[in-house]
Every structure is written in structure tokens, then in C-alpha cells.
Design an enzyme around this catalytic site. Sequence first.
Site, PDB file in Angstrom:
ATOM      1  N   ASP A  14       1.627   1.243   2.993  1.00 45.87           N
ATOM      2  CA  ASP A  14       1.526   0.182   3.987  1.00 45.87           C
ATOM      3  C   ASP A  14       0.269  -0.634   3.731  1.00 45.87           C
ATOM      4  O   ASP A  14      -0.851  -0.192   3.999  1.00 45.87           O
ATOM      5  CB  ASP A  14       1.481   0.769   5.403  1.00 45.87           C
ATOM      6  CG  ASP A  14       2.766   1.464   5.784  1.00 45.87           C
ATOM      7  OD1 ASP A  14       3.809   1.113   5.223  1.00 45.87           O
ATOM      8  OD2 ASP A  14       2.725   2.376   6.639  1.00 45.87           O
ATOM      9  N   HIS A  41       1.221   6.701   2.290  1.00 48.94           N
ATOM     10  CA  HIS A  41       2.084   7.804   2.749  1.00 48.94           C
ATOM     11  C   HIS A  41       2.687   8.491   1.518  1.00 48.94           C
ATOM     12  O   HIS A  41       3.785   8.126   1.076  1.00 48.94           O
ATOM     13  CB  HIS A  41       3.234   7.294   3.611  1.00 48.94           C
ATOM     14  CG  HIS A  41       2.861   6.594   4.872  1.00 48.94           C
ATOM     15  ND1 HIS A  41       2.797   7.233   6.090  1.00 48.94           N
ATOM     16  CD2 HIS A  41       2.568   5.298   5.121  1.00 48.94           C
ATOM     17  CE1 HIS A  41       2.478   6.361   7.032  1.00 48.94           C
ATOM     18  NE2 HIS A  41       2.330   5.178   6.473  1.00 48.94           N
ATOM     19  N   GLU A  53       5.531   5.578   0.276  1.00 49.54           N
ATOM     20  CA  GLU A  53       5.331   4.313   0.998  1.00 49.54           C
ATOM     21  C   GLU A  53       3.843   3.963   1.024  1.00 49.54           C
ATOM     22  O   GLU A  53       2.999   4.820   1.269  1.00 49.54           O
ATOM     23  CB  GLU A  53       5.860   4.467   2.424  1.00 49.54           C
ATOM     24  CG  GLU A  53       5.599   3.297   3.345  1.00 49.54           C
ATOM     25  CD  GLU A  53       6.080   3.579   4.766  1.00 49.54           C
ATOM     26  OE1 GLU A  53       5.730   2.791   5.653  1.00 49.54           O
ATOM     27  OE2 GLU A  53       6.789   4.587   4.984  1.00 49.54           O
ATOM     28  N   GLU A 101      -0.329  -3.430   8.650  1.00 49.69           N
ATOM     29  CA  GLU A 101       0.441  -3.409   9.894  1.00 49.69           C
ATOM     30  C   GLU A 101      -0.446  -4.050  10.938  1.00 49.69           C
ATOM     31  O   GLU A 101      -1.601  -3.655  11.103  1.00 49.69           O
ATOM     32  CB  GLU A 101       0.810  -1.982  10.278  1.00 49.69           C
ATOM     33  CG  GLU A 101       1.679  -1.309   9.237  1.00 49.69           C
ATOM     34  CD  GLU A 101       2.213   0.022   9.722  1.00 49.69           C
ATOM     35  OE1 GLU A 101       3.265   0.014  10.379  1.00 49.69           O
ATOM     36  OE2 GLU A 101       1.569   1.049   9.462  1.00 49.69           O
TER      37      GLU A 101
END
Length: 465
Positions: free
Chosen positions: A238, A252, A236, A241
Site C-alpha cells: 500500500d 503486507h 500487497e 491510503e
Amino acid sequence: MHRPIVILAAVGGTLSQQACNGQDCVAKEVPLKFPIQKCTSGGGCATDGDTYLTMDANWRWLQESSSYSNCWDEDRTWISDICKDSSDQLKCAQGCMLEGVDYGKYGVTVENGNSVTMKFMGSDGNIGSRMYLLDKNPSDTKSQYSYKQFSLLGKEFTFTFESTLSCGINGPIYFTEMDKYGDMGPSNTAGALYGTGYCDAQCPGDMHFVKGKANIPIEGGPNKVTESAFKACCNEMDLWEANNVSTAYTPHPCQMPNGTSFAGTYACTGSNEECRKTCDHAGCDFASYRLQYFNTKDRSKVNFWGNNKQIDATQPVSVTTQFVETDGKLSAIRRVYKQNGKIIQNMNATFGAKTFDSVTDEFCSSQATTFDQGEQHFSAKGGLQEMGKSLERGMTLVLSLWDDVTAHMLWLDGLYPTNASTSTPGAVRGSCDPGTGPPMQDPKMFADKYVKFSDIKWGDIGSTL
């Protein structure tokens, strides 16, 4: 990133692994047209493919294909006779049918062609949403709809963000290494068009179906605790956010327990605790509020992101993430902003004698040494090199809006862990009080809060700014 527990409502269609067919459909699935652009250093930008947005399968109503009885109810339990125990995994998947959704009832609308607005609460009380970008290719013999794949090693990705999100609500845009076709197969004829196949680095166990099998809880499973049969683990990235208090970008990486790489979804069957060890679920975050507070120890000097700050969270902002490649490997993840026509470079963060403005392996190691008592989870999962492998293979774009019933989003915008003090290095991540925002306050108070993503572009580094 912590992930939401999904609240479902029976509006406009059903959720399943099988796609409805012809007259059996209660509502035909019509994904939202949503063009993006691909850019090159010398050739400018042009429309990239025939792209659409679709809703995640977990947000849809689930029913039996033979009787239109619910397979799943709003209490988050399997209620169909064909989905009673773990031996029914395939029977349940094959017997539950997926239909289209009315996106407006989920608070999702597309304006001006390339701008999508996602409201916190839909007209029927549905909370939040999770959307994926599709690519339509009528000549694809497996499915004319698949998830748009982004191979971003040595590239950059840009979007414009606008929101009214406050404490406790998160409007992220990110990538996961979901299967291109949503794990389409004999027990999953729905596929990407219907939003199947989600996975992320939290190894979520609340996905109704994983790899074409119903995720029916196992009674007395690992550690003699009733847990979901499968946890859907994958790499993942990101990109963003954020609410009006805090923002972060976070890689991640994941590896199998034996330290080897894997592509796509790993359907982990161990305990929740064991499966979460597959990925660096916390990740290596570059979080502006967290880092500025650590460096200044003064909330009044946290001025990079927020309402009326250097980057004003009350106005649209263009966000560019650059995946820098060195000798074929990911070496840095850089960030550049543009607001009101002005380029804004990322802030600096200092650990000891070293100053950083990007996510690098050295930044991640320094941050972990300072904030996590030296526990190097990021490097243990392969660090940037592992993240780079996933970015090179190709990842699926996710747009989301959610609240956090478990940690109340304090890991993004408050004091976390909650038993820490403001003097604990890295614990101050924002100014939000634990009692503010949903779910601690009535979600209806936040019904009209929204996030808007627009002007999505990707391509050569420097070409999308």
C-alpha cells in the site's frame, strides 16, 4: 487494509470470466488511455509503454452468455441455474460473459491525458471503483493487454494526489502481485482487459472468480459455516491510503502456511480465519496521525497531514515512495513529499530511545512491540525481505476509491479497535467519529467526493522528484 464489499449495477455491460465477442457484445470494452513515465538518473523521464486503465471485474454486471440472464444480482448472490453449487465452478465461469463498461457512469474520467478522477458515486448510483493499469503490446501472443508490471526493488514511484475525501472514505493507490494476464486461461478468456484476477493480503473471499473458477459459496464449509470457496491471497504494498484526516503507507508480505514464498495468487480454500493467516493482513503501517498522537498524546500537536497542516490535504501533493535496496534485499521504504514546489521529508516516529522516518524491519518490530502486545506478524511473514521479493518479481498497480461497511474506515481515521480508549497505544488513528461518513450516513451525501491521481512516474531513486 480492509477491503470493500462491492455494489454492482447493470450499466453498460456484463461481468464474467468470458469476454463478449463481436455482435454478442452489449458494450465494447474501451479502456481509458492513461500514460505514465519512466525515469532514469541521467536521462530524464519518457513515456513508458502504451498504458490504459480498466475497471475491476467485480464492478461489472454479470450475465449468461447464452441468454443475457443475470448470473449475479445486486443482493450479492448467484442466481443463474449454471451457478447453483460448488460443483458448477467451471460451468459457471465458462457460461457467464464479461462486457465493457461506461466509465463515466462509475464516476471515472481521465483529464489532460495523465490525470484520472474517481468520484465516490457514479451517475447510476454505483459506489466507488477499483482500477488497474494495463500495458498494450500487440505482439504479445497470449493477449495484447496485460497488467503493467512494476519491478520496484531499488526504485521509486511518484504520483500526485488530490482529493475532497472526508471521514470514512479512502482513496488508496497500491500494488498487489496479481497475475500479469489476470489469470487468463480456458475458463477465463476475458483476462486483464476486463479486470479479472484480483488478489490482496486481506485474502478477499468476495471475488466472483478466482483462478478461472466461479467463487460459489460452499454450504457447511470450513467450521460448518457457509463461506466462499476461494480466498484470493497475494503480497500487497500500500503506497498510500488517505482522506483529509489520515494517511498511511503499509507493506503486507505473505507466505504459505509452511513459511515458503509464493508468487501471484494463492487460491486458499480454508476458512476465512485460516486463509487470513497467509498474509500479514494488518501490515506494518507508517501512519502519520497514529504515530504523532502516540508520541505527543495531544491531538492539537498532530500537524503533519490534514487540512491546512504541514502537508495540506486541501491541495495537490506529490508523493514519492523509495524502495531502498541493500545487498540485493529490501532494507527500507522511504517517503518524500513535494507540495507547492517545496520538498517535505517524512515525519519522525519515536519508540523508546529509537527514532524512525521510514519503514524498516526494526521500525516494524518496535511498533509491533508497542502497539500489538509484541505480536510480530510482519516479521513472521518474512518482513521486508519477503516484500522485496515480490517487488522484484513485479506487481500490478491499483487505484481505488471506497468506503468500509465493516469497520467504517476507523482503522485509518478514527479510534480502532472501537472498544479501545484514547490511552491505548496506537489506537488513535484519526479524529473521525464512528458515526460519520458512509455507510453510517446516507452515501448520497458524499456523492461528489473525489480522488484524483496524476503525473505517475517511476524509476531510479531520486529521478522522479
